[in-house]
Design a protein around this motif. Structure first.
Motif, short mmCIF file in Angstrom:
data_model
loop_
_atom_site.label_atom_id
_atom_site.label_comp_id
_atom_site.label_asym_id
_atom_site.label_seq_id
_atom_site.Cartn_x
_atom_site.Cartn_y
_atom_site.Cartn_z
N LEU A 1 -7.90 2.56 16.82
CA LEU A 1 -6.66 3.31 16.71
C LEU A 1 -6.85 4.82 16.83
O LEU A 1 -5.90 5.57 16.65
N GLN A 2 -8.06 5.26 17.14
CA GLN A 2 -8.33 6.69 17.20
C GLN A 2 -7.44 7.43 18.20
O GLN A 2 -6.88 8.47 17.87
N PRO A 3 -7.25 6.92 19.44
CA PRO A 3 -6.36 7.64 20.35
C PRO A 3 -4.92 7.72 19.83
O PRO A 3 -4.26 8.74 19.99
N GLU A 4 -4.47 6.66 19.17
CA GLU A 4 -3.12 6.68 18.62
C GLU A 4 -2.99 7.71 17.50
O GLU A 4 -2.01 8.44 17.43
N ARG A 5 -3.99 7.80 16.64
CA ARG A 5 -3.97 8.81 15.58
C ARG A 5 -3.99 10.22 16.17
O ARG A 5 -3.31 11.12 15.68
N THR A 6 -4.76 10.41 17.24
CA THR A 6 -4.81 11.71 17.88
C THR A 6 -3.47 12.07 18.50
O THR A 6 -2.99 13.19 18.37
N ARG A 7 -2.83 11.10 19.16
CA ARG A 7 -1.49 11.35 19.73
C ARG A 7 -0.50 11.72 18.64
O ARG A 7 0.29 12.64 18.79
N LEU A 8 -0.55 11.00 17.53
CA LEU A 8 0.37 11.30 16.42
C LEU A 8 0.10 12.68 15.83
O LEU A 8 1.03 13.40 15.47
N ALA A 9 -1.17 13.07 15.75
CA ALA A 9 -1.51 14.40 15.23
C ALA A 9 -0.97 15.49 16.15
O ALA A 9 -0.44 16.51 15.68
N TRP A 10 -1.10 15.30 17.46
CA TRP A 10 -0.55 16.28 18.40
C TRP A 10 0.96 16.36 18.28
O TRP A 10 1.56 17.43 18.34
N ARG A 11 1.61 15.22 18.09
CA ARG A 11 3.08 15.22 17.95
C ARG A 11 3.51 15.91 16.65
O ARG A 11 4.50 16.65 16.64
N ARG A 12 2.78 15.69 15.57
CA ARG A 12 3.10 16.37 14.31
C ARG A 12 2.93 17.87 14.45
O ARG A 12 3.76 18.65 13.96
N ALA A 31 0.10 20.42 24.46
CA ALA A 31 0.20 19.17 23.71
C ALA A 31 0.62 18.01 24.61
O ALA A 31 0.07 16.91 24.51
N HIS A 32 1.57 18.25 25.50
CA HIS A 32 2.01 17.19 26.41
C HIS A 32 0.87 16.74 27.31
O HIS A 32 0.66 15.54 27.53
N GLY A 87 -3.01 12.57 28.38
CA GLY A 87 -4.41 12.28 28.67
C GLY A 87 -5.03 11.26 27.73
O GLY A 87 -6.08 10.69 28.01
N MET A 88 -4.36 10.98 26.63
CA MET A 88 -4.88 10.03 25.65
C MET A 88 -4.48 8.59 25.96
O MET A 88 -4.74 7.69 25.19
N THR A 89 -3.82 8.36 27.09
CA THR A 89 -3.33 7.02 27.40
C THR A 89 -4.41 6.11 27.98
O THR A 89 -4.22 4.91 28.04
N THR A 90 -5.53 6.66 28.40
CA THR A 90 -6.59 5.84 28.99
C THR A 90 -7.45 5.23 27.89
O THR A 90 -7.43 5.67 26.74
N ALA A 91 -8.20 4.21 28.25
CA ALA A 91 -9.07 3.55 27.28
C ALA A 91 -10.18 4.48 26.79
O ALA A 91 -10.59 4.41 25.64
N LYS A 92 -10.65 5.35 27.67
CA LYS A 92 -11.69 6.31 27.29
C LYS A 92 -11.19 7.70 27.68
O LYS A 92 -11.49 8.21 28.76
N PRO A 93 -10.40 8.35 26.79
CA PRO A 93 -9.86 9.65 27.14
C PRO A 93 -10.95 10.72 27.26
O PRO A 93 -11.96 10.67 26.56
N ALA A 94 -10.71 11.63 28.15
CA ALA A 94 -11.64 12.76 28.32
C ALA A 94 -11.53 13.68 27.11
O ALA A 94 -10.46 13.81 26.52
#
Length: 103
Positions: free
Chosen positions: A10-21, A64-65, A70-77
């Motif tokens: 869930l790390q990419p999802e947590r990162t996306r949520l942190a950017w949105r917050r 942020a966008h 960029g976090m949508t891939t399985a292995k984000p850069a």
């Protein structure tokens, strides 16, 4: 020895949520700067500070966008140093312009 594919969990999802917050927090700061300028009397310096606050907010929104998409891939850069510097610069600029709006 086999190399297993990376399971990011869930790390990419947590990162996306942190950017949105963080984007939401920057939005609130920009809106409060506009509110302060409208209720505090519109001076030339206040209008300039609000305009620069909105510009910094738009810059952070763009960074942020780009990062969230960029976090949508399985292995984000990893976040590039250029984007990290832009995000930090927009955040500091937003804080400085918000303080300038008060004076």
């Amino acid at each position: 020895m086999t190399t297993a594919e990376r399971d990011p969990g869930l790390q990419p999802e947590r990162t996306r949520l942190a950017w949105r917050r963080t984007t939401l927090a920057c939005t609130v700061v920009a809106l409060l700067a506009v509110r302060q300028a409208l209720h505090g009397g519109a001076t030339a310096a206040g209008v300039l500070a609000v305009a620069l606050s909105l510009l910094a907010w738009l810059g952070f929104l763009a960074v942020a966008h780009r990062r969230v998409t960029g976090m949508t891939t399985a292995k984000p850069a990893p976040l590039s140093s250029r984007l990290a510097l832009a995000a930090a610069g927009c955040t500091v600029a937003l804080a400085v312009f918000a303080v300038a709006t008060l004076f």
